[in-house]
Design an enzyme around this catalytic site. Sequence first.
Site, mmCIF file in Angstrom:
data_model
loop_
_atom_site.group_PDB
_atom_site.id
_atom_site.type_symbol
_atom_site.label_atom_id
_atom_site.label_comp_id
_atom_site.label_asym_id
_atom_site.label_seq_id
_atom_site.Cartn_x
_atom_site.Cartn_y
_atom_site.Cartn_z
ATOM 1 N N ARG A 230 0.889 -0.711 0.246
ATOM 2 C CA ARG A 230 -0.182 -0.274 -0.293
ATOM 3 C C ARG A 230 -0.043 0.853 -0.393
ATOM 4 N NH1 ARG A 230 -3.562 -2.447 -1.666
ATOM 5 N NH2 ARG A 230 -5.592 -3.296 -0.936
ATOM 6 N N GLU A 259 -2.435 7.542 -4.838
ATOM 7 C CA GLU A 259 -3.037 7.051 -6.408
ATOM 8 C C GLU A 259 -4.743 7.243 -6.401
ATOM 9 O OE1 GLU A 259 -1.470 2.958 -5.126
ATOM 10 O OE2 GLU A 259 -3.687 2.244 -5.447
ATOM 11 N N HIS A 291 -0.923 -0.033 -9.287
ATOM 12 C CA HIS A 291 -1.753 -0.762 -9.418
ATOM 13 C C HIS A 291 -2.055 -1.818 -9.875
ATOM 14 C CE1 HIS A 291 -3.338 -0.873 -4.584
ATOM 15 N NE2 HIS A 291 -3.889 -2.288 -5.084
HETATM 16 P P1 NAD Z 1 -1.415 -11.114 4.755
HETATM 17 O O1 NAD Z 1 -2.815 -11.179 5.958
HETATM 18 O O2 NAD Z 1 -1.495 -12.820 4.207
HETATM 19 O O3 NAD Z 1 -0.075 -10.995 4.753
HETATM 20 C C1 NAD Z 1 0.178 -9.607 5.341
HETATM 21 C C2 NAD Z 1 1.333 -9.942 7.157
HETATM 22 O O4 NAD Z 1 2.042 -8.737 7.635
HETATM 23 C C3 NAD Z 1 0.768 -10.815 7.765
HETATM 24 O O5 NAD Z 1 1.632 -11.885 8.277
HETATM 25 C C4 NAD Z 1 1.099 -10.210 9.435
HETATM 26 O O6 NAD Z 1 1.390 -10.612 10.346
HETATM 27 C C5 NAD Z 1 1.828 -8.465 8.507
HETATM 28 N N1 NAD Z 1 1.943 -7.550 9.708
HETATM 29 C C6 NAD Z 1 0.679 -7.415 10.352
HETATM 30 N N2 NAD Z 1 0.970 -5.784 11.137
HETATM 31 C C7 NAD Z 1 2.617 -6.362 10.877
HETATM 32 C C8 NAD Z 1 3.826 -4.698 10.586
HETATM 33 N N3 NAD Z 1 3.433 -3.962 11.764
HETATM 34 N N4 NAD Z 1 4.975 -5.191 10.580
HETATM 35 C C9 NAD Z 1 5.397 -6.538 9.567
HETATM 36 N N5 NAD Z 1 4.025 -7.173 9.420
HETATM 37 C C10 NAD Z 1 2.884 -7.466 10.019
HETATM 38 O O7 NAD Z 1 -2.018 -9.881 3.205
HETATM 39 P P2 NAD Z 1 -1.226 -10.481 1.901
HETATM 40 O O8 NAD Z 1 -2.473 -11.231 0.935
HETATM 41 O O9 NAD Z 1 0.451 -11.146 2.025
HETATM 42 O O10 NAD Z 1 -1.247 -9.589 1.678
HETATM 43 C C11 NAD Z 1 -0.536 -8.374 1.746
HETATM 44 C C12 NAD Z 1 -0.391 -6.376 1.206
HETATM 45 O O11 NAD Z 1 -0.242 -6.722 -0.079
HETATM 46 C C13 NAD Z 1 -2.058 -6.777 1.735
HETATM 47 O O12 NAD Z 1 -2.059 -5.773 2.813
HETATM 48 C C14 NAD Z 1 -2.371 -5.606 0.561
HETATM 49 O O13 NAD Z 1 -2.102 -4.304 1.099
HETATM 50 C C15 NAD Z 1 -0.944 -6.073 -0.323
HETATM 51 N N6 NAD Z 1 -1.571 -6.600 -1.520
HETATM 52 C C16 NAD Z 1 -1.630 -5.370 -2.707
HETATM 53 C C17 NAD Z 1 -1.751 -5.922 -4.084
HETATM 54 C C18 NAD Z 1 -1.602 -5.138 -5.133
HETATM 55 O O14 NAD Z 1 -2.300 -5.069 -6.356
HETATM 56 N N7 NAD Z 1 -0.215 -4.166 -4.674
HETATM 57 C C19 NAD Z 1 -2.764 -7.004 -4.215
HETATM 58 C C20 NAD Z 1 -3.340 -7.538 -3.139
HETATM 59 C C21 NAD Z 1 -2.171 -8.029 -1.464
#
Ligand code: NAD
Length: 343
Positions: A230, A259, A291
């Site tokens: 994000r 964005e 994105h």
């Molecule tokens: P997920 O929930 O499976 O994993 C997120 C991880 O971050 C978890 O292991 C959690 O414990 C950890 N976390 C929480 N707080 C934290 C902190 N303060 N410091 C470090 N780690 C922390 O999510 P995911 O499916 O792996 O997705 C990750 C991110 O990717 C989402 O939050 C989303 O914003 C982003 N995303 C982007 C796109 C894109 O098209 N660019 C698409 C999907 C998701």
Amino acid sequence: MKIAFFDAKPYDMKFFNEVNQSFGYTIKYFEYKLSEETAIMAEGYEVVCAFVNDNLNKEVIDILYDEGIKFIAMRCAGYNNVDFKATYGKIHVVRVPAYSPYAVAEHAFALIMTLNRKIHRAFNRTRDNNFSINTLLGFDLHGKTIGVIGTGKIGQIFINICKGFGMNIIVFDKFPNEKLDVEYTTIETIYKRSDIISLHCPLMKETYHMINKESIDMMKEGVMIINTSRGGLVDTDCLIEGLKTKKVGSAGLDVYEEESEYFFEDFSDEVLDDDVLARILSFTNVIVTAHQAFFTKEALYNIAETTLCNIKEYDENKKVQNEICYNCLNKSNCQRNVTGKCF
Ligand code: NAD
């Protein structure tokens, strides 16, 4: 169920129409984003379907509630644009927790490969009959240290890709997963030791601007920063400063903190008003994608299927698996295990 679908793009309509054939819901596609001005269009519908750059602040939630909306189906994983305090007790909110973690992890790695070997510049050069390789020098990824922040669904797949390249992987997660065969370390160590840092954690109060002057100061000279998570995780002004001083060697950004004004739309005929975005786009060692990390056929199919399944669970009064609420987020008692719904 009648669904008001905001920020609809041709690819959304294609996949939702295909998948909806076996659900049979009425979907009205609105091309504009959900906002305080457009929320009125949801009148007469039961469900609102929204995406990452729709605005679901308190004002919008209150309008939707007054119109009788009972269910918001986010067709994305992230939910930082939803005011859960405002929805709690009024409107159920679901999301698509995983649609293709491979898509995002692979895109993050594509940014690394492109930046490192300067494929974007080579592409332009050879099309201009310029076959010089001066200034296109890269480095072997093998043996380099990559710091992964967030070891959830996407982070884990990304780690496996890095393993295939023989990289030295160090990771940080607020909630470490003991089952993973990786070296967890502190966030400071990630900043200090990594040649490349890739962000895979959610945007929250505590992660907002985690890449800032202080963290960049700790990093290695010439570090590569990849953000497919994000935009708000990175303080863009500090990143620009880091690029100007060459502390940051390169950056791959699929997301940008402002964005919502621009991404997913075509401004090719206009002048950019956003000076920060214009400056970040001016660096040849920065790649910005709009994105699109999630954007694969598999992901779009899964998004449509999970979103409609989420709606069906609610419609049939079943346990709503992918519901998320204020209590879930604050890790306090949520009714979902008892009643099947968060409240
Ligand atoms: P997920 O929930 O499976 O994993 C997120 C991880 O971050 C978890 O292991 C959690 O414990 C950890 N976390 C929480 N707080 C934290 C902190 N303060 N410091 C470090 N780690 C922390 O999510 P995911 O499916 O792996 O997705 C990750 C991110 O990717 C989402 O939050 C989303 O914003 C982003 N995303 C982007 C796109 C894109 O098209 N660019 C698409 C999907 C998701």
